[in-house]
Design a protein around this motif. Structure first.
Motif, PDB file in Angstrom:
ATOM      1  N   PHE A 126       1.053  10.129  -4.993  1.00 41.38           N
ATOM      2  CA  PHE A 126       0.033   9.172  -5.430  1.00 41.38           C
ATOM      3  C   PHE A 126      -0.266   8.193  -4.305  1.00 41.38           C
ATOM      4  O   PHE A 126       0.517   8.042  -3.371  1.00 41.38           O
ATOM      5  CB  PHE A 126       0.490   8.404  -6.683  1.00 41.38           C
ATOM      6  CG  PHE A 126       1.626   7.442  -6.409  1.00 41.38           C
ATOM      7  CD1 PHE A 126       2.924   7.913  -6.300  1.00 41.38           C
ATOM      8  CD2 PHE A 126       1.380   6.081  -6.247  1.00 41.38           C
ATOM      9  CE1 PHE A 126       3.976   7.036  -6.037  1.00 41.38           C
ATOM     10  CE2 PHE A 126       2.424   5.205  -5.986  1.00 41.38           C
ATOM     11  CZ  PHE A 126       3.731   5.685  -5.878  1.00 41.38           C
ATOM     12  N   SER A 127      -1.421   7.541  -4.389  1.00 43.14           N
ATOM     13  CA  SER A 127      -1.776   6.462  -3.460  1.00 43.14           C
ATOM     14  C   SER A 127      -2.215   5.266  -4.288  1.00 43.14           C
ATOM     15  O   SER A 127      -2.751   5.429  -5.377  1.00 43.14           O
ATOM     16  CB  SER A 127      -2.921   6.890  -2.540  1.00 43.14           C
ATOM     17  OG  SER A 127      -2.477   7.923  -1.683  1.00 43.14           O
ATOM     18  N   LEU A 128      -1.962   4.055  -3.735  1.00 44.28           N
ATOM     19  CA  LEU A 128      -2.142   2.873  -4.576  1.00 44.28           C
ATOM     20  C   LEU A 128      -2.128   1.635  -3.702  1.00 44.28           C
ATOM     21  O   LEU A 128      -1.443   1.599  -2.692  1.00 44.28           O
ATOM     22  CB  LEU A 128      -0.968   2.818  -5.557  1.00 44.28           C
ATOM     23  CG  LEU A 128      -0.979   1.841  -6.728  1.00 44.28           C
ATOM     24  CD1 LEU A 128      -2.085   2.228  -7.705  1.00 44.28           C
ATOM     25  CD2 LEU A 128       0.361   1.892  -7.437  1.00 44.28           C
ATOM     26  N   GLU A 129      -2.923   0.624  -4.098  1.00 45.18           N
ATOM     27  CA  GLU A 129      -2.814  -0.666  -3.429  1.00 45.18           C
ATOM     28  C   GLU A 129      -2.546  -1.745  -4.464  1.00 45.18           C
ATOM     29  O   GLU A 129      -3.146  -1.740  -5.546  1.00 45.18           O
ATOM     30  CB  GLU A 129      -4.116  -0.981  -2.685  1.00 45.18           C
ATOM     31  CG  GLU A 129      -4.267  -0.149  -1.429  1.00 45.18           C
ATOM     32  CD  GLU A 129      -5.410  -0.630  -0.562  1.00 45.18           C
ATOM     33  OE1 GLU A 129      -6.065  -1.618  -0.936  1.00 45.18           O
ATOM     34  OE2 GLU A 129      -5.632  -0.007   0.490  1.00 45.18           O
ATOM     35  N   LEU A 130      -1.641  -2.656  -4.149  1.00 38.57           N
ATOM     36  CA  LEU A 130      -1.286  -3.722  -5.083  1.00 38.57           C
ATOM     37  C   LEU A 130      -1.469  -5.066  -4.391  1.00 38.57           C
ATOM     38  O   LEU A 130      -0.920  -5.291  -3.316  1.00 38.57           O
ATOM     39  CB  LEU A 130       0.175  -3.595  -5.519  1.00 38.57           C
ATOM     40  CG  LEU A 130       0.612  -2.300  -6.213  1.00 38.57           C
ATOM     41  CD1 LEU A 130       2.116  -2.298  -6.385  1.00 38.57           C
ATOM     42  CD2 LEU A 130      -0.090  -2.158  -7.556  1.00 38.57           C
ATOM     43  N   LEU A 184       0.912  -0.918 -14.624  1.00 34.06           N
ATOM     44  CA  LEU A 184       0.978   0.491 -14.262  1.00 34.06           C
ATOM     45  C   LEU A 184       1.883   1.186 -15.271  1.00 34.06           C
ATOM     46  O   LEU A 184       2.928   0.648 -15.633  1.00 34.06           O
ATOM     47  CB  LEU A 184       1.580   0.670 -12.870  1.00 34.06           C
ATOM     48  CG  LEU A 184       0.981  -0.169 -11.731  1.00 34.06           C
ATOM     49  CD1 LEU A 184       1.804   0.017 -10.459  1.00 34.06           C
ATOM     50  CD2 LEU A 184      -0.466   0.218 -11.498  1.00 34.06           C
ATOM     51  N   SER A 242       0.669   5.214   0.444  1.00 34.17           N
ATOM     52  CA  SER A 242      -0.283   6.174   0.984  1.00 34.17           C
ATOM     53  C   SER A 242       0.304   7.580   0.892  1.00 34.17           C
ATOM     54  O   SER A 242       1.227   7.925   1.616  1.00 34.17           O
ATOM     55  CB  SER A 242      -0.603   5.750   2.418  1.00 34.17           C
ATOM     56  OG  SER A 242      -0.981   6.825   3.186  1.00 34.17           O
ATOM     57  N   ARG A 288      -2.194  -7.041 -14.043  1.00 34.86           N
ATOM     58  CA  ARG A 288      -2.379  -5.603 -13.903  1.00 34.86           C
ATOM     59  C   ARG A 288      -1.136  -4.902 -14.425  1.00 34.86           C
ATOM     60  O   ARG A 288      -0.035  -5.452 -14.343  1.00 34.86           O
ATOM     61  CB  ARG A 288      -2.564  -5.273 -12.419  1.00 34.86           C
ATOM     62  CG  ARG A 288      -2.883  -3.826 -12.110  1.00 34.86           C
ATOM     63  CD  ARG A 288      -3.205  -3.702 -10.626  1.00 34.86           C
ATOM     64  NE  ARG A 288      -3.418  -2.323 -10.228  1.00 34.86           N
ATOM     65  CZ  ARG A 288      -3.627  -1.948  -8.968  1.00 34.86           C
ATOM     66  NH1 ARG A 288      -3.654  -2.847  -8.004  1.00 34.86           N
ATOM     67  NH2 ARG A 288      -3.806  -0.675  -8.682  1.00 34.86           N
ATOM     68  N   LEU A 343       2.030   8.559 -12.089  1.00 36.01           N
ATOM     69  CA  LEU A 343       1.336   7.321 -12.456  1.00 36.01           C
ATOM     70  C   LEU A 343       0.216   7.731 -13.408  1.00 36.01           C
ATOM     71  O   LEU A 343      -0.740   8.383 -13.001  1.00 36.01           O
ATOM     72  CB  LEU A 343       0.770   6.651 -11.200  1.00 36.01           C
ATOM     73  CG  LEU A 343      -0.092   5.412 -11.410  1.00 36.01           C
ATOM     74  CD1 LEU A 343       0.693   4.310 -12.089  1.00 36.01           C
ATOM     75  CD2 LEU A 343      -0.644   4.924 -10.083  1.00 36.01           C
ATOM     76  N   ARG A 364       0.831  -1.202   0.000  1.00 37.19           N
ATOM     77  CA  ARG A 364       0.000   0.000   0.000  1.00 37.19           C
ATOM     78  C   ARG A 364       0.867   1.254   0.000  1.00 37.19           C
ATOM     79  O   ARG A 364       1.751   1.412   0.834  1.00 37.19           O
ATOM     80  CB  ARG A 364      -0.909  -0.007   1.241  1.00 37.19           C
ATOM     81  CG  ARG A 364      -1.990   1.069   1.239  1.00 37.19           C
ATOM     82  CD  ARG A 364      -3.140   0.679   2.159  1.00 37.19           C
ATOM     83  NE  ARG A 364      -2.687   0.554   3.547  1.00 37.19           N
ATOM     84  CZ  ARG A 364      -2.587   1.591   4.383  1.00 37.19           C
ATOM     85  NH1 ARG A 364      -2.909   2.807   3.997  1.00 37.19           N
ATOM     86  NH2 ARG A 364      -2.178   1.397   5.627  1.00 37.19           N
ATOM     87  N   ASP A 419      -3.442   2.807 -15.041  1.00 30.26           N
ATOM     88  CA  ASP A 419      -3.510   1.668 -14.134  1.00 30.26           C
ATOM     89  C   ASP A 419      -4.630   0.777 -14.648  1.00 30.26           C
ATOM     90  O   ASP A 419      -5.784   1.171 -14.642  1.00 30.26           O
ATOM     91  CB  ASP A 419      -3.816   2.180 -12.714  1.00 30.26           C
ATOM     92  CG  ASP A 419      -3.889   1.045 -11.706  1.00 30.26           C
ATOM     93  OD1 ASP A 419      -3.760  -0.129 -12.104  1.00 30.26           O
ATOM     94  OD2 ASP A 419      -4.087   1.341 -10.511  1.00 30.26           O
ATOM     95  N   LYS A 431       9.788   4.920 -12.718  1.00 31.91           N
ATOM     96  CA  LYS A 431       9.413   3.533 -12.419  1.00 31.91           C
ATOM     97  C   LYS A 431      10.456   2.817 -11.572  1.00 31.91           C
ATOM     98  O   LYS A 431      10.107   2.014 -10.705  1.00 31.91           O
ATOM     99  CB  LYS A 431       9.135   2.760 -13.708  1.00 31.91           C
ATOM    100  CG  LYS A 431      10.301   2.643 -14.668  1.00 31.91           C
ATOM    101  CD  LYS A 431       9.829   2.003 -15.970  1.00 31.91           C
ATOM    102  CE  LYS A 431      10.980   1.555 -16.869  1.00 31.91           C
ATOM    103  NZ  LYS A 431      12.014   2.551 -17.141  1.00 31.91           N
TER     104      LYS A 431
END
Lengths: 201, 184, 224
Positions: C20-24, C199, C5, C197, C206, C3, C209, C39
């Motif tokens: 950015f915020s993101l969950e993988l 990115l 945040s 998935r 980012l 995650r 997605d 990246k």
């Protein structure tokens, strides 16, 4: 990596690396107090005898002395001219005994054992904050890097030859160093990623 | 000492070994063979600084002492230290330290002539007195006799100091490690 | 699960990742972008090689900032150039390196090295000098050296860029057969076509997605 080590089972081979290096240091220092023709001849004879005890041959003795030969001849001649023949021969024999004794340790001890002895010799320093694990990593890394840098060097040399810059040490060394340093950053990351150090900001 | 420092130390130890494979060339007139290897000490000091530079050379000498044939001409083992050239070898640690210390001190204005001066100071004025003392000790020659016999190497070391200075100043521009060790 | 945040990152004055915020959580994730798109910084944040200048990254609940060492135990990292990854002069010694850092007992290390070599068909190279290996063999040794630590997640940073077609396929097959979660940074669009998935990063942001097929079209659109 090829070292000069000659495998064998003689008492000299079986002596552990640490004590052997200690004996070398003490005997080597002792040699400086040996003067005169008789004393130095005796010392040289003892060292040569040790070569035979270790199962080594005259060929090995020759190979240890060969790089120094021209120097030794010049030295003996200079001494003969300055201090007379007796002093000249005594000095030549003492130097030969010293170099041969040191060579004997190398010929009868694998490099890995010498490095291990150095590492464990440093162990007491751990209390003073010397990180033996890091020293051990540095030793392995250096061995790993020698062929790596040699091949990077060969690549750079080829590229410079294509530009007609071969023969220039600067044109070779600058790109070699910059590539080496960049490589170093990545390697450090890779080592940390495998759980060695701690995080960096 | 973080991981990166250890890696750089090992890299310069290996680099010094790699410099030993360049064929030695013989100076005209003087007739003394010179090898690129002692440049390793000057380069380690001027690129890595005093501490890491001197540790790199110490590491290199440990490998040589362990019997690996890393010195120019494929020599190695304890015999090279016991021989008359041993003082010069061990002094490389000090050369790297002194060159590194001075490069750190003068880092901001380090141009070719400053670097040349530093390399001559470290690579000749520090190196020779110790190297000569060891020759004198192992051979029984007086200090001045030993010094006279070593003078022939000085022109070669002047050339090496000039090459090392050029390299150090160029690398400093593209990869400054002493002052700002940050990745881009 | 990973995650991000409110994460952003800068080197000095330069912002290399915009907030950015993101969950993988998917098993196969591709990370695509031009050189300098951010990246590489993104994946280095995941295993704590870098910590974000603001925000936080959590891996399985652990904060990379405070639990760096534990996070690196969970997240393996395979680099582009195996020459920069292989630490020891002999293959089996290199595989043992990460295990020694864990302070495992000697016989346990030997056993794991043997299994690790066998898993990637490298058993015959155990005593080989690492610098004598081919590029493809080196990359397999690098992968073995990472998987042997039994990470839950493995990051591959352009693992096939330096390889020929045969070895590209060998590495691609190896990645597809892994049980672990894999995050692959690449320009090699074939490699990630059937991933779960993808990115896309561009100029530190980012920008996409979704599914690899759409990600690749988006990326090709960006490149003009």
């Amino acid at each position: 990596m090829i070292s000069a080590y000659r495998p064998g089972t003689s008492p000299i081979h079986r002596l552990a690396a640490g004590p052997k290096m200690a004996v070398l240091a003490i005997a080597g220092t002792g040699l400086f107090f040996v003067t005169g023709l008789a004393g130095t001849a005796l010392a040289l004879a003892v060292v040569i005898a040790l070569y035979f005890v270790a199962g080594l041959t005259l060929r090995d003795i020759w190979q240890v002395l060969r790089p120094l030969l021209i120097f030794m001849v010049l030295l003996v001649l200079a001494h003969a001219w300055l201090n007379g023949w007796e002093a000249a021969f005594a000095m030549g024999m003492r130097l030969a005994a010293l170099v041969l004794l040191a060579g004997l340790v190398t010929l009868t001890t694998p490099s890995s054992a010498i490095m291990a002895a150095i590492e464990s010799g440093l162990q007491p320093l751990a209390k003073l904050g010397v990180d033996v694990e890091k020293i051990s990593l540095a030793l392995s890394l250096a061995l790993r890097f020698i062929p790596l840098i040699a091949s990077v060097g060969a690549e750079v040399r080829e590229a410079q030859r294509a530009r007609g810059l071969d023969g220039s040490l600067v044109a070779l060394a600058v790109p070699l160093l910059v590539r080496t340093l960049k490589m170093g950053e990545d390697i450090a990351d890779a080592i940390d990623a495998r759980g060695f150090g701690s995080t960096r900001k | 000492m973080n991981t990166k420092d250890i890696v750089f130390i090992a890299l310069f130890a290996a680099l010094t070994a790699a410099l030993g494979v360049f064929p030695p060339f013989t100076l005209p007139i003087v007739g003394v063979p010179i090898t690129a290897q002692s440049m390793g000490a000057m380069l380690a000091g001027s690129v890595l600084g005093a501490k890491r530079g001197s540790l790199a050379l110490a590491l290199f000498l440990v490998l040589v002492a362990a019997g690996l044939p890393l010195l120019a001409g494929g020599r190695g083992g304890f015999a090279v230290f016991a021989g008359p050239g041993g003082g010069f070898l061990v002094s490389w640690i000090l050369v790297a330290f002194v060159v590194g210390l001075l490069c750190e001190r003068f880092w901001r204005n380090l141009g070719f002539f400053q670097a040349l001066g530093i390399n001559i100071l470290g690579g000749i004025l520090v190196l020779y007195p110790i190297g000569i003392a060891w020759i004198s000790l192992t051979t029984g020659l007086s200090y001045f006799e030993a010094a006279a016999g070593s003078l022939g190497f000085i022109p070669g070391d002047l050339i090496k100091a000039a090459i090392a200075a050029t390299v150090a100043v160029t690398v400093r521009k593209s990869y400054p490690l002493i002052e700002a060790p940050r990745r881009a | 699960m990973i995650r991000f945040s409110g994460v952003s990152h800068r080197f000095g004055e330069r912002e290399v990742l915009k907030p950015f915020s993101l969950e993988l959580a998917e098993r196969r994730i591709a990370v695509i972008g031009a050189n300098g798109s951010g990246k590489s910084t993104f994946v280095r944040l995941i295993n704590g090689l870098l910590v974000p200048t603001s925000g936080s990254v959590f891996v399985g609940g652990l904060d990379t900032k405070s639990d760096g060492k534990e996070v690196r135990g969970k997240v393996g990292f395979v680099f582009q150039n195996p020459d920069n990854q292989i630490v020891y002069p002999v293959v089996e010694e290199d595989l043992a390196f990460g295990l020694k850092n864990r302070k495992l007992p000697k016989d346990e290390i030997a056993r794991r090295v043997e299994t690790g070599l066998a898993r990637f068909g490298l058993s015959h190279l155990a005593k080989e000098q690492t610098h004598r290996l081919s590029g493809g063999e080196k990359q397999m040794v690098a992968i073995a050296g990472v998987t042997i630590l039994e990470p839950e997640i493995i990051i591959f940073d352009e693992p096939t860029t330096l390889l020929d077609l045969r070895n590209k396929r060998r590495v691609a097959r190896t990645i597809s057969e892994l049980d672990e979660m894999a995050i692959v940074v690449t320009h090699d669009l074939d490699l990630v076509a059937d991933f779960d998935r993808a990115l896309v990063f561009d100029e530190g942001g980012l920008v996409f997605d979704g599914k690899p097929f759409d990600a690749i079209r988006h990326y090709e659109g960006l490149m003009g």
